[in-house]
Scaffold this active site. Structure first.
Site, PDB file in Angstrom:
ATOM      1  N   ASN A 273       0.854  -1.194   0.000  1.00 36.20           N
ATOM      2  CA  ASN A 273       0.000   0.000   0.000  1.00 36.20           C
ATOM      3  C   ASN A 273       0.896   1.252   0.000  1.00 36.20           C
ATOM      4  O   ASN A 273       2.118   1.137   0.112  1.00 36.20           O
ATOM      5  CB  ASN A 273      -0.943  -0.054   1.213  1.00 36.20           C
ATOM      6  CG  ASN A 273      -0.183   0.140   2.506  1.00 36.20           C
ATOM      7  OD1 ASN A 273       0.977  -0.252   2.615  1.00 36.20           O
ATOM      8  ND2 ASN A 273      -0.819   0.739   3.479  1.00 36.20           N
ATOM      9  N   CYS A 275       1.944   3.626   2.040  1.00 32.66           N
ATOM     10  CA  CYS A 275       2.986   3.925   3.045  1.00 32.66           C
ATOM     11  C   CYS A 275       3.865   2.735   3.368  1.00 32.66           C
ATOM     12  O   CYS A 275       4.761   2.808   4.221  1.00 32.66           O
ATOM     13  CB  CYS A 275       2.331   4.496   4.287  1.00 32.66           C
ATOM     14  SG  CYS A 275       1.403   6.003   3.914  1.00 32.66           S
ATOM     15  N   GLU A 277       3.354  -0.322   4.727  1.00 36.49           N
ATOM     16  CA  GLU A 277       3.242  -1.242   5.863  1.00 36.49           C
ATOM     17  C   GLU A 277       2.502  -2.527   5.544  1.00 36.49           C
ATOM     18  O   GLU A 277       2.490  -3.455   6.341  1.00 36.49           O
ATOM     19  CB  GLU A 277       2.567  -0.545   7.053  1.00 36.49           C
ATOM     20  CG  GLU A 277       1.083  -0.237   6.912  1.00 36.49           C
ATOM     21  CD  GLU A 277       0.832   1.110   6.222  1.00 36.49           C
ATOM     22  OE1 GLU A 277       1.729   1.584   5.502  1.00 36.49           O
ATOM     23  OE2 GLU A 277      -0.261   1.668   6.409  1.00 36.49           O
TER      24      GLU A 277
HETATM   25  O1  CDP Z   1      -3.945   7.865  10.414  1.00 31.71           O
HETATM   26  P1  CDP Z   1      -4.730   7.352   9.234  1.00 31.71           P
HETATM   27  O2  CDP Z   1      -5.606   6.178   9.546  1.00 31.71           O
HETATM   28  O3  CDP Z   1      -5.506   8.458   8.589  1.00 31.71           O
HETATM   29  O4  CDP Z   1      -3.729   6.890   8.084  1.00 31.71           O
HETATM   30  P2  CDP Z   1      -2.177   6.504   8.088  1.00 31.71           P
HETATM   31  O5  CDP Z   1      -1.879   5.538   9.178  1.00 31.71           O
HETATM   32  O6  CDP Z   1      -1.353   7.742   8.055  1.00 31.71           O
HETATM   33  O7  CDP Z   1      -2.029   5.744   6.711  1.00 31.71           O
HETATM   34  C1  CDP Z   1      -2.459   4.395   6.597  1.00 31.71           C
HETATM   35  C2  CDP Z   1      -2.702   4.054   5.172  1.00 31.71           C
HETATM   36  O8  CDP Z   1      -3.830   4.781   4.698  1.00 31.71           O
HETATM   37  C3  CDP Z   1      -1.603   4.424   4.211  1.00 31.71           C
HETATM   38  O9  CDP Z   1      -0.574   3.485   4.166  1.00 31.71           O
HETATM   39  C4  CDP Z   1      -2.372   4.467   2.910  1.00 31.71           C
HETATM   40  O10 CDP Z   1      -2.589   3.155   2.437  1.00 31.71           O
HETATM   41  C5  CDP Z   1      -3.681   5.085   3.337  1.00 31.71           C
HETATM   42  N1  CDP Z   1      -3.730   6.568   3.134  1.00 31.71           N
HETATM   43  C6  CDP Z   1      -4.262   7.088   1.956  1.00 31.71           C
HETATM   44  O11 CDP Z   1      -4.660   6.339   1.105  1.00 31.71           O
HETATM   45  N2  CDP Z   1      -4.319   8.443   1.737  1.00 31.71           N
HETATM   46  C7  CDP Z   1      -3.865   9.311   2.647  1.00 31.71           C
HETATM   47  N3  CDP Z   1      -3.942  10.618   2.399  1.00 31.71           N
HETATM   48  C8  CDP Z   1      -3.308   8.817   3.849  1.00 31.71           C
HETATM   49  C9  CDP Z   1      -3.260   7.432   4.069  1.00 31.71           C
END
Ligand code: CDP
Length: 570
Positions: A273, A275, A277
């Site tokens: 994905n 980021c 992980e």
């Molecule tokens: O904190 P939150 O649940 O908003 O997201 P995060 O932990 O920063 O990001 C988790 C995952 O959400 C990332 O690896 C992406 O797959 C997705 N993501 C996304 O699609 N678009 C964003 N602007 C931020 C995160």
């Protein structure tokens, strides 16, 4: 049985974030929810698949308490969409990009449908024939993976994710693809591919060629013919050079990921994905959630009993999310239901260390984090095995191939960045150390506000070394280190991402990966602006040798218009 709920107070920042992007709004755009209502909406929706079970009401109330107390938060799409008309609850998707016009533009369309609901997409461009390869139907030549990646980039630019977050993509190319040098250099021009993180999928064979200082073969993915070769050191140096310049491309260790593939019978991992992980098979999706470790220290000890209860509930919560999820396309539904992967992770790990009086960069600190992650992994797996007895194992489980005990979820743990959910929970993000201890926030009419880390403020006041003047100096220097009013012990414990060495960062990532992470970890290996290319090179080698499944390095100040910096945030 009544479920006890711990009282919680949200910070002003958390309230602002929630009001802007998470609370449901009326037609005029005014929030019609508060934190309690949001948590009820999410808990009710996620408990629904259990409505026929005896413990349904209890589970629903436990889910509420879990989120409301900020002990655990699911990823943003779940908080935003659960119990609403959208109902897409996952953050992570990987979509295949087949080597045909039909395949490429199907992927563009599917990506758009995912982005619309707040999910992020990973694509591997490794299957596409190289630039200038022949195209039999038109007797022309192929324009190559990068020209198609540009189409994905523009499509993402055009769609805002449900108006709440912009689309994010991961673009991956295997290091043995003939166009790899173009891919490595693609983001050298910082105006291009801004909706993508680019990562090179590094193979063990490449690493061996690097150690042996020899060439390695480039293979046409369609004809499977070796078309040329490159010197591994030349390619590696180019990756290092550009990562040193502006943090991209990242690297993914694809063979390490595939060695840990829990369902090899369904195919190989090609991409993660955005980021990094979560490794996923083509068309798989995964929902994430993070336990807030800062909430589990009582009287200088980790409360393992409460952590176990939270882990059990969080595992069941994430497993339920799969059943109440509204998937963007049938292929994703089918693949996701086959493996039922979840990504249970952590946040506030640095808060836990601080409360335990341990430095992020110490052996004891690493040991504790590894122990906690391993504990979470063990309890989560036990829960998944129990759930399998009641609800059945993931459908693709094959006892002839999968040697582990039948469980409900093919993968259990990963560590997400928690970019926004950690702001709601007011803790350090994911497994990262705090980025700064005192920040200057520029508020309206030119005033400046000092934002002091809550643990640091409490200790500084209790021990009598708090003063506005000292806090301003800490903000100005960007570190607690070297201020003589601050006892040395606290200087060590409050070391930040910039104070510790790249090796400290990598050791933490490596030990977490080895001890309790099924999929992967989103983490930045921060380096000072003065770091050399050799430092970056050694970091990649160390990450590979420690069994990391990917590595992202970032040299302070190297990217144009760097948003986050240690001294000020607005
Ligand atoms: O904190 P939150 O649940 O908003 O997201 P995060 O932990 O920063 O990001 C988790 C995952 O959400 C990332 O690896 C992406 O797959 C997705 N993501 C996304 O699609 N678009 C964003 N602007 C931020 C995160």
């Amino acid at each position: 049985m009544t479920v006890e709920t711990r009282k919680v107070s949200l910070t002003e920042t958390a309230e602002t974030v929630l009001q802007r992007r998470y609370y449901l709004k009326d037609a005029q755009g005014h929030p019609v929810e508060n934190w309690e209502k949001l948590c009820r909406r999410v808990a009710n929706a996620v408990a629904l698949p259990d409505r026929e079970l005896d413990d349904y009401e209890e589970v629903r109330d436990h889910f509420f308490s879990l989120i409301y107390s900020l002990d655990f938060l699911p990823n943003s799409p779940c908080l935003m969409n659960a119990g609403t008309g959208i109902g897409q609850l996952s953050a992570c998707f990987v979509l295949p990009v087949e080597d045909s016009m039909e395949g490429i533009f199907t992927a563009v369309k599917n990506g758009a449908l995912v982005h619309k609901t707040g999910g992020g997409t990973g694509y591997s461009f490794s299957r596409l024939r190289p630039r200038n390869a022949t195209v039999s139907s038109t007797q022309g030549v192929a324009s190559g993976p990068l020209s198609f990646a540009a189409v994905f980039d523009v499509a993402t630019e055009t769609i805002k994710q449900g108006g709440k977050r912009r689309g994010a993509n991961m673009g991956v190319m295997r290091v043995d693809h003939p166009d790899i040098m173009d891919f490595i250099c693609a983001k050298e021009d910082q105006t291009r591919f801004n909706n993508f993180n680019f990562s090179v999928a590094i193979t063990d064979e490449f690493m061996q060629a690097l150690y042996d200082e020899r060439e390695y073969a480039l293979v046409d993915p369609v004809t499977k013919e070796i078309v040329s070769s490159l010197n591994a050191r030349t390619v590696f140096d180019k990756i290092v050079d550009l990562a040193w310049h502006n943090g991209e491309p990242g690297v993914l260790f694809i063979d390490a990921a595939n060695r840990a593939n829990p369902t090899p019978q369904l195919g190989e991992f090609e991409a993660t994905n955005p980021c990094g992980e979560q490794w996923l098979l083509p068309y798989e999706s995964c929902n994430l959630g993070s336990i807030n470790l800062g909430n589990f220290v009582e009287g200088g000890r980790v409360d393992y009993d409460r952590l176990a209860r939270t882990t059990r509930l969080a595992t069941r919560f994430l497993d339920n999310v799969i059943d109440c999820n509204v998937f963007p396309i049938p292929e994703i539904k089918e693949m996701t239901m086959k493996t039922r992967k979840i990504g249970l992770g952590i946040m506030g790990m640095h808060d836990m260390l601080i409360q335990m009086g341990l430095s992020y960069a110490s052996n004891e600190g690493r040991k504790l984090c590894a122990e906690v992650m391993k504990y979470i992994r063990t309890i989560s797996e036990e829960t998944s095995i129990e759930l399998a007895k009641v609800k059945g194992p993931f459908p693709a489980f094959d006892p002839a191939i999968n040697t582990y005990t039948p469980r409900r979820n093919a993968a259990l743990t990963s560590i997400q960045p928690t970019g926004t959910v950690s702001m709601i929970a007011d803790c350090a993000s994911g497994c990262e150390p705090y980025f700064s201890i005192v920040m200057v926030k520029h508020v309206m009419d030119g005033d400046k506000l000092l934002m002091v880390n809550k643990h640091f403020e409490e200790i500084a006041r209790a021990e009598g070394f708090y003063s506005t003047e000292l806090m301003a100096r800490v903000a100005d220097s960007g570190t607690v280190v070297g201020h003589e009013e601050i006892p040395v012990k606290w200087q060590e414990i409050f070391c930040t991402a910039q104070d510790i060495t790249p090796s400290d960062h990598i050791q933490m990532q490596g030990i977490l990966q080895q001890s309790g992470v099924d999929s992967s970890i989103s983490k930045t290996i921060n380096m000072p602006n003065t770091a050399t290319k050799e430092d970056v090179r050694l970091a990649y080698l160390m990450g590979y040798e420690m069994g990391c499944k990917g590595l992202t390095v970032y040299r302070d100040g190297s990217r144009d218009g760097q948003v986050l910096n240690t001294k000020s945030a607005s």
